[in-house]
Write an enzyme that holds these catalytic residues in place. Structure first.
Site, PDB file in Angstrom:
ATOM      1  N   ASP A 191     -12.222   2.079   4.601  1.00 50.98           N
ATOM      2  CA  ASP A 191     -12.031   3.588   3.495  1.00 50.98           C
ATOM      3  C   ASP A 191     -14.184   3.629   2.758  1.00 50.98           C
ATOM      4  O   ASP A 191     -13.786   3.648   1.730  1.00 50.98           O
ATOM      5  CB  ASP A 191     -11.535   3.563   2.789  1.00 50.98           C
TER       6      ASP A 191
ATOM      7  N   HIS B  44       2.277   3.289   1.021  1.00 46.95           N
ATOM      8  CA  HIS B  44       1.514   2.431   2.065  1.00 46.95           C
ATOM      9  C   HIS B  44       2.347   1.531   2.273  1.00 46.95           C
ATOM     10  O   HIS B  44       1.614   0.072   3.257  1.00 46.95           O
ATOM     11  CB  HIS B  44       0.432   1.894   2.672  1.00 46.95           C
TER      12      HIS B  44
ATOM     13  N   VAL C  18      -4.610   0.334  -0.179  1.00 51.43           N
ATOM     14  CA  VAL C  18      -3.690   0.415  -1.170  1.00 51.43           C
ATOM     15  C   VAL C  18      -4.769   0.259  -2.186  1.00 51.43           C
ATOM     16  O   VAL C  18      -5.325  -0.748  -2.873  1.00 51.43           O
ATOM     17  CB  VAL C  18      -2.528  -0.470  -1.431  1.00 51.43           C
TER      18      VAL C  18
END
Length: 438
Positions: free
Chosen positions: A180, A307, A335
């Site tokens: 990410d 998640h 997370v």
């Protein structure tokens, strides 16, 4: 100028609210409510088209570094000049380039130039494409100690700026990013802004990254464009580590073998990634690389409600491989919190298993994952939902120190730390463990 960038960020954030639900990404917990999105911090170019931008470096095999940069001018050469003294370049290397189209967006020319051989623990000065600014980097040491900075789920917000600023205040050798990156989520100009935002730091120390769900960027009608932006912009040493995919690879540095796994590409026992991982772990020589670190996006162990359980399939497929290979530490993101676990194997405390750390708190626009399961599991040693970054310092062949630095206004604060030894240093981990065939 800062106000203009924030206004631009708000406009892009507004547009993403409409695009985001249609983007194919991992399943999200419908019961989890995030804090309000943070305005994006947009960095514009503002220089001539031939001027190199978005410069970052990465390790590219033994004694080599890959320099990546982008130019709006498609005629600029893929070439890096470099040397050990400012403005004096005694070496020049040509590389390759690529570009891509994403609906109505056309990328600039993305250059990848592999330079070397380079000497360890040495400062080099370099210039990209024969134009623009001079940059410099320091190569990692060839022996212990070595220090890794770690942060996942970065994005490009004021929170991100705080994390990057705190990282810059203390030196490190290699940066690990467990997925990410830009949070572009199909809005391609955000990839350009992200590259400019981190250039000051990423041009000076190697950034080793793996993909997260926000790099997928697929629409249901165009699955073939998955990871197109990520693969074009962040070329990692997959070929150097005999991987056929940029989504998983490995590298050696100063006595540490690091494996970067792909959470969003097949990993079952029949997959290419599984067979590559088997072969990669078999080749690890713990006399040359006593430490073994694994990085992925989706955590296998977490007590946060966000998640929760998403990593179970991957854990069931690969956990035994990591255990038998005597992996020391596993980092994950996804997370948006920080959590450190005891050494674990198959959901039970095991001193011979890896220490699992979730560090998805780099600064993303979605905010923090604030809801943990209660009571706290005895496997979870420390957990906190704050933005920050971590530091893994490998001291010698068996000793290491881990610290997690919470972002404060001026200086980061060490909120969690532990000194530990590799499980290989424990005699019963050799005698009592069923090694089997990796």
């Amino acid at each position: 100028m800062k106000m203009i960038m924030k206004i631009s960020g708000l406009l892009i954030s507004f547009s993403l609210l409409f695009l985001y639900p249609f983007v194919c990404q991992a399943n999200y917990d419908s019961n989890f409510t995030r804090p309000p999105p943070r305005p994006l911090f947009i960095v514009s170019h503002g220089r001539p088209k031939f001027h190199p931008q978005q410069v970052h470096i990465s390790l590219a095999g033994k004694d080599h570094m890959r320099v990546t940069y982008t130019t709006d001018d498609m005629h600029v050469a893929s070439m890096v000049e470099y040397g050990k003294h400012p403005k004096k370049y005694d070496k020049k290397t040509a590389g390759e380039s690529t570009s891509y189209r994403y609906f109505f967006y056309n990328s600039g020319k993305i250059h990848h130039v592999k330079i070397g051989p380079l000497q360890p623990n040495t400062k080099y000065y370099y210039r990209c494409g024969g134009h623009g600014d001079e940059f410099s980097f320091k190569t990692p040491p060839s022996k212990f100690p070595i220090e890794f900075a770690v942060a996942g789920d970065l994005g490009q917000t004021d929170w991100t700026l705080s994390t990057l600023d705190q990282m810059m205040k203390r030196d490190f050798d290699v940066f690990l990013l467990p997925g990410d990156l830009s949070y572009a989520d199909t809005h391609q100009p955000l990839w350009d802004s992200f590259g400019r935002l981190l250039e000051t730091l990423a041009s000076t120390r190697p950034w080793m990254v793996t993909e997260g769900n926000h790099e997928i960027e697929s629409f249901p009608i165009n699955d073939h464009i998955s990871f197109t932006s990520y693969n074009a912009r962040w070329l990692m040493p997959h070929a150097e580590s005999l991987s056929h995919s940029n989504l998983y690879y490995s590298f050696d540095v100063a006595g540490v073998h690091t494996v970067m796994l792909g959470s969003y590409t097949p990993y079952d026992s029949h997959s290419d990634q599984y067979h590559w991982l088997q072969a990669d772990l078999r080749k690890v020589d713990r006399k040359k690389t006593p430490w073994l670190v694994v990085v992925m996006h989706m955590p296998w162990y977490s007590t946060n409600k966000a998640h929760y359980g998403e990593g179970e399939k991957m854990r069931n497929a690969l956990e035994s491989l990591l255990y038998r290979a005597q992996v020391d530490v596993v980092f994950a993101g996804h997370v948006h919190t920080y959590e450190r676990f005891k050494p674990i194997y198959k959901k039970k405390a095991d001193p011979c298993g890896p220490m699992y750390i979730t560090i998805g708190d780099g600064g993303n626009r979605e905010g923090l994952a604030l809801r943990f399961k209660k009571p706290q599991s005895p496997l979870s040693v420390f957990r906190e939902s704050s933005f920050g970054h971590g530091r893994l310092r490998i001291i010698d062949h068996k000793r290491a120190h881990w610290s997690w630095h919470r972002n404060n206004d001026e200086m980061s604060f060490i909120a969690d730390e532990v000194s530990f030894e590799s499980p290989r240093a424990l005699s019963h981990c050799h005698s009592n463990r069923f090694r089997g065939e990796i």
